[in-house]
Design an enzyme around this catalytic site. Structure first.
Site, PDB file in Angstrom:
ATOM      1  N   CYS A 106      -0.646  -6.079  -0.341  1.00 11.98           N
ATOM      2  CA  CYS A 106       0.251  -5.014   0.112  1.00 11.98           C
ATOM      3  C   CYS A 106       0.334  -4.996   1.640  1.00 11.98           C
ATOM      4  O   CYS A 106       0.890  -5.907   2.236  1.00 11.98           O
ATOM      5  CB  CYS A 106      -0.172  -3.666  -0.470  1.00 11.98           C
ATOM      6  SG  CYS A 106       1.147  -2.428  -0.343  1.00 11.98           S
ATOM      7  N   HIS A 209      -0.304  -4.537  -6.191  1.00 16.91           N
ATOM      8  CA  HIS A 209      -1.737  -4.238  -6.158  1.00 16.91           C
ATOM      9  C   HIS A 209      -2.437  -4.810  -7.390  1.00 16.91           C
ATOM     10  O   HIS A 209      -2.718  -4.071  -8.342  1.00 16.91           O
ATOM     11  CB  HIS A 209      -1.968  -2.719  -6.074  1.00 16.91           C
ATOM     12  CG  HIS A 209      -1.702  -2.157  -4.714  1.00 16.91           C
ATOM     13  ND1 HIS A 209      -2.677  -2.094  -3.740  1.00 16.91           N
ATOM     14  CD2 HIS A 209      -0.568  -1.686  -4.147  1.00 16.91           C
ATOM     15  CE1 HIS A 209      -2.161  -1.575  -2.633  1.00 16.91           C
ATOM     16  NE2 HIS A 209      -0.877  -1.323  -2.860  1.00 16.91           N
ATOM     17  N   GLU A 211      -5.434  -5.482  -7.802  1.00 15.99           N
ATOM     18  CA  GLU A 211      -6.759  -4.890  -8.028  1.00 15.99           C
ATOM     19  C   GLU A 211      -6.692  -3.698  -8.984  1.00 15.99           C
ATOM     20  O   GLU A 211      -7.690  -3.363  -9.618  1.00 15.99           O
ATOM     21  CB  GLU A 211      -7.403  -4.485  -6.686  1.00 15.99           C
ATOM     22  CG  GLU A 211      -6.894  -3.188  -6.054  1.00 15.99           C
ATOM     23  CD  GLU A 211      -5.541  -3.337  -5.355  1.00 15.99           C
ATOM     24  OE1 GLU A 211      -4.951  -4.429  -5.401  1.00 15.99           O
ATOM     25  OE2 GLU A 211      -5.082  -2.332  -4.764  1.00 15.99           O
TER      26      GLU A 211
END
Ligand code: MN
Length: 233
Positions: A106, A209, A211
């Protein structure tokens, strides 16, 4: 165990550093030990950090100061952090110089792009438009739009997928790519969602994202696995 340095964000009001635990969990799941790095803008500190860690993860956060890519800050631009900009841009450039693996997420992708002389849309809705809503912070852990990976990209090699769906928590994006960067993925509206540096062992950036998807989507965890593998080489 390999050590992965993860950059935090700074809350300018409280002076606290923080990092979303999802990043640390995804790195740990990939078999490495995450360590949170201090935001220090000094050559000697970057040198010491890069000697000790096997890879660096530039995480998400505030906007990059537009002055750093030669533009005046517009009202549509969000909050910036001078401390973080200075710390991450220097660390990023030195990591590239030394061929230390970098995973840029990001804001991390935007930092990578600016570090290499690229520019950003200060606000996607105001400057790019398009039919998609990219700042979907209402649903941070769920896919909201598709991306298409370039067939000859590292990203495609890693995920094994030409098309997949991702979450989207950004109001900025790459406008002009930095020197040596190759676009690795685009959203359905044509916006750049991924870039990488083919001249280095592993410099991979994504606008979404992974994660926050990696506990449920194998293609998201695959990015962290490939990153940690590169850090072992
Ligand atoms: Mn998006």
């Amino acid at each position: 165990m390999r050590l992965i340095g993860v950059t935090p964000f700074q809350d300018e009001k409280t002076g606290r550093f923080a990092v979303n635990h999802d990043y640390l969990d995804a790195v740990h799941r990939a078999g490495a030990l995450p360590v949170v790095l201090p935001l220090i803008a000094e050559t000697e500190a970057w040198d010491e950090m890069l000697r000790r860690v096997d890879g660096v993860l530039l995480s998400g956060g505030a906007d990059v100061e537009p002055g750093l890519y030669g533009e005046e800050k517009l009202p549509v631009c969000g909050d910036v952090s001078a401390v973080r900009d200075a710390a991450e841009l220097g660390l990023c450039r030195m990591a590239i110089e030394r061929d230390v693996p970098l995973l840029c997420i990001c804001r991390g992708l935007q930092v990578l792009n600016v570090a290499l002389g690229g520019t950003l849309y200060q606000d996607i809705a105001a400057q790019f438009g398009g039919p998609l809503t990219h700042p979907r912070n209402d649903t941070p852990r769920d896919p909201v739009h598709g991306v298409r990976a370039a067939a000859d990209s590292r990203l495609f090699q890693i995920t094994g997928l030409e098309e997949f769906r991702v979450n989207s928590r950004h109001h900025q994006a790459i406008k002009v790519l930095g020197k040596g960067l190759k676009c690795s993925a685009r959203a359905e509206d044509g916006l750049i969602e991924g870039a990488e540096l083919p001249s280095r062992r592993f410099v991979v950036g994504v606008q979404w994202h992974p994660e926050s998807l990696s506990d449920r989507y194998p293609e998201a965890q695959a990015l962290f696995d490939a990153f940690v593998r590169a850090c072992r080489e």
